[in-house]
Design a protein around this motif. Structure first.
Motif, PDB file in Angstrom:
ATOM      1  N   ILE A  76       4.351  12.638  -7.270  1.00  0.00           N
ATOM      2  CA  ILE A  76       4.568  12.219  -5.882  1.00  0.00           C
ATOM      3  C   ILE A  76       5.991  12.556  -5.466  1.00  0.00           C
ATOM      4  O   ILE A  76       6.229  13.031  -4.346  1.00  0.00           O
ATOM      5  CB  ILE A  76       4.287  10.714  -5.721  1.00  0.00           C
ATOM      6  CG1 ILE A  76       2.815  10.421  -6.017  1.00  0.00           C
ATOM      7  CG2 ILE A  76       4.637  10.242  -4.313  1.00  0.00           C
ATOM      8  CD1 ILE A  76       2.454   8.951  -5.979  1.00  0.00           C
ATOM      9  N   GLU A 105       6.240   1.917  -2.634  1.00  0.00           N
ATOM     10  CA  GLU A 105       6.196   1.503  -4.031  1.00  0.00           C
ATOM     11  C   GLU A 105       7.573   1.076  -4.524  1.00  0.00           C
ATOM     12  O   GLU A 105       7.688   0.183  -5.379  1.00  0.00           O
ATOM     13  CB  GLU A 105       5.618   2.630  -4.882  1.00  0.00           C
ATOM     14  CG  GLU A 105       4.174   2.930  -4.512  1.00  0.00           C
ATOM     15  CD  GLU A 105       3.469   3.826  -5.496  1.00  0.00           C
ATOM     16  OE1 GLU A 105       3.948   3.973  -6.645  1.00  0.00           O
ATOM     17  OE2 GLU A 105       2.439   4.397  -5.123  1.00  0.00           O
ATOM     18  N   ARG A 151      -3.318   7.421  -1.259  1.00  0.00           N
ATOM     19  CA  ARG A 151      -3.401   7.030  -2.677  1.00  0.00           C
ATOM     20  C   ARG A 151      -4.769   7.386  -3.254  1.00  0.00           C
ATOM     21  O   ARG A 151      -4.864   7.863  -4.402  1.00  0.00           O
ATOM     22  CB  ARG A 151      -3.138   5.534  -2.827  1.00  0.00           C
ATOM     23  CG  ARG A 151      -1.710   5.109  -2.509  1.00  0.00           C
ATOM     24  CD  ARG A 151      -1.493   3.643  -2.831  1.00  0.00           C
ATOM     25  NE  ARG A 151      -0.174   3.198  -2.385  1.00  0.00           N
ATOM     26  CZ  ARG A 151       0.053   2.512  -1.275  1.00  0.00           C
ATOM     27  NH1 ARG A 151      -0.969   2.169  -0.494  1.00  0.00           N
ATOM     28  NH2 ARG A 151       1.281   2.154  -0.938  1.00  0.00           N
ATOM     29  N   GLU A 152      -5.821   7.149  -2.487  1.00  0.00           N
ATOM     30  CA  GLU A 152      -7.166   7.484  -2.957  1.00  0.00           C
ATOM     31  C   GLU A 152      -7.306   8.989  -3.177  1.00  0.00           C
ATOM     32  O   GLU A 152      -7.880   9.427  -4.183  1.00  0.00           O
ATOM     33  CB  GLU A 152      -8.196   7.016  -1.931  1.00  0.00           C
ATOM     34  CG  GLU A 152      -8.317   5.501  -1.801  1.00  0.00           C
ATOM     35  CD  GLU A 152      -9.193   5.093  -0.638  1.00  0.00           C
ATOM     36  OE1 GLU A 152      -9.708   6.003   0.075  1.00  0.00           O
ATOM     37  OE2 GLU A 152      -9.387   3.884  -0.426  1.00  0.00           O
ATOM     38  N   CYS A 211      -3.090   3.978   2.079  1.00  0.00           N
ATOM     39  CA  CYS A 211      -4.206   3.672   1.168  1.00  0.00           C
ATOM     40  C   CYS A 211      -5.083   4.904   0.963  1.00  0.00           C
ATOM     41  O   CYS A 211      -5.509   5.206  -0.161  1.00  0.00           O
ATOM     42  CB  CYS A 211      -5.040   2.521   1.721  1.00  0.00           C
ATOM     43  SG  CYS A 211      -4.258   0.898   1.609  1.00  0.00           S
ATOM     44  N   ARG A 259       5.639   8.369 -11.279  1.00  0.00           N
ATOM     45  CA  ARG A 259       5.512   8.880  -9.912  1.00  0.00           C
ATOM     46  C   ARG A 259       6.140  10.261  -9.771  1.00  0.00           C
ATOM     47  O   ARG A 259       6.518  10.666  -8.680  1.00  0.00           O
ATOM     48  CB  ARG A 259       6.154   7.881  -8.940  1.00  0.00           C
ATOM     49  CG  ARG A 259       5.328   6.613  -8.841  1.00  0.00           C
ATOM     50  CD  ARG A 259       6.133   5.403  -8.436  1.00  0.00           C
ATOM     51  NE  ARG A 259       5.293   4.219  -8.399  1.00  0.00           N
ATOM     52  CZ  ARG A 259       4.955   3.509  -9.496  1.00  0.00           C
ATOM     53  NH1 ARG A 259       5.415   3.878 -10.696  1.00  0.00           N
ATOM     54  NH2 ARG A 259       4.167   2.459  -9.400  1.00  0.00           N
ATOM     55  N   LEU A 273       4.978   6.983   0.652  1.00  0.00           N
ATOM     56  CA  LEU A 273       4.364   6.353  -0.518  1.00  0.00           C
ATOM     57  C   LEU A 273       5.427   5.859  -1.495  1.00  0.00           C
ATOM     58  O   LEU A 273       5.353   4.737  -2.004  1.00  0.00           O
ATOM     59  CB  LEU A 273       3.435   7.346  -1.222  1.00  0.00           C
ATOM     60  CG  LEU A 273       2.093   7.628  -0.554  1.00  0.00           C
ATOM     61  CD1 LEU A 273       1.408   8.804  -1.241  1.00  0.00           C
ATOM     62  CD2 LEU A 273       1.198   6.394  -0.589  1.00  0.00           C
ATOM     63  N   ALA A 296      -5.433  10.069  -6.329  1.00  0.00           N
ATOM     64  CA  ALA A 296      -6.154   9.665  -7.538  1.00  0.00           C
ATOM     65  C   ALA A 296      -7.358  10.572  -7.798  1.00  0.00           C
ATOM     66  O   ALA A 296      -7.669  10.893  -8.945  1.00  0.00           O
ATOM     67  CB  ALA A 296      -6.609   8.211  -7.407  1.00  0.00           C
ATOM     68  N   THR A 323      -1.965  15.553  -6.110  1.00  0.00           N
ATOM     69  CA  THR A 323      -1.069  15.690  -4.956  1.00  0.00           C
ATOM     70  C   THR A 323      -1.228  17.029  -4.242  1.00  0.00           C
ATOM     71  O   THR A 323      -1.067  17.114  -3.032  1.00  0.00           O
ATOM     72  CB  THR A 323       0.401  15.532  -5.389  1.00  0.00           C
ATOM     73  OG1 THR A 323       0.711  16.507  -6.398  1.00  0.00           O
ATOM     74  CG2 THR A 323       0.665  14.141  -5.932  1.00  0.00           C
TER      75      THR A 323
END
Length: 206
Positions: A114, A72, A27-28, A24, A111, A68, A31, A35
């Motif tokens: 990532i 997903e 991901r924050e 989590c 993605r 990650l 965003a 990356t």
């Protein structure tokens, strides 16, 4: 019957909580910062966990992004197995095949950053998710009853057509990839998805 993708390994409760907290937080950070700014030290500090915990969990910086992608990927596969049609069960096999390709294209390209960060410096470019995609395609073209021979080879070729373009995009130099996306006016996912639909409709003689 759809293709199962297996269960994740069982974890201790505290280990599972730490893993989810780290994902989590990652991901924050992606965003907010992108990356390139995500580091092992930064992730540990922001998640309020020890640096050793992060290293034991992911091993390397690239391991963060692989985790990650794995999480997903499982969510995506769950939508295919149990979600609403036409992506999920209950629709015509050809409609499901078209929907799968369109959604898969968007999933992979969304993605892209990532996936690039998940590549180890001395490692090969990952091949995407053919472990799930190929048997799923094989199942759907079998259900469609198209009267075609050697469905295994056909499923392999269709998987290459679907997973290949995002993989080639991933393997490009970042500047070239950005230029390619700009030349498509930011609509590369739609172009590839439309191409997939045209291929399947031609195969099904629609």
């Amino acid at each position: 019957m759809d293709v199962p993708f297996g269960k994740p390994p069982v974890e201790r409760a505290d280990a599972a909580r730490n893993r989810e907290a780290l994902l989590c937080t990652a991901r924050e950070m992606i965003a907010e910062l992108g990356t390139e700014k995500v580091t092992m030290d930064g992730l540990a500090e922001r998640a309020c966990l020890g640096k050793g915990t992060v290293f034991r969990r992911f091993g390397t910086r690239a391991g963060i992004f692989r985790a990650l992608l794995d999480a997903e990927e499982r969510c995506f596969q769950n939508e295919v197995l149990t979600g609403a049609p036409p992506l999920g069960p209950g629709a015509d096999p050809i409609d499901r095949l078209i929907a799968y390709g369109r959604e898969r294209t968007v999933f992979l390209l969304a993605r892209h950053d990532i996936a690039r960060a998940a590549i180890e410096r001395k490692g090969a470019v990952p091949a995407g998710g053919p472990v799930f995609t190929q048997p799923h395609i094989r199942m759907l073209i079998g259900q469609a009853g198209l009267g075609l021979s050697d469905l295994d080879t056909l499923a392999f070729q269709l998987t290459s057509a679907l997973e290949g373009p995002p993989l080639l995009f991933l393997a490009m130099d970042p500047a070239d990839a950005e230029q390619r996306a700009e030349s498509c006016q930011g609509d590369l996912p739609t172009l590839l998805a439309d191409g997939w639909q045209a291929l399947i409709e031609r195969l099904a003689r629609r």
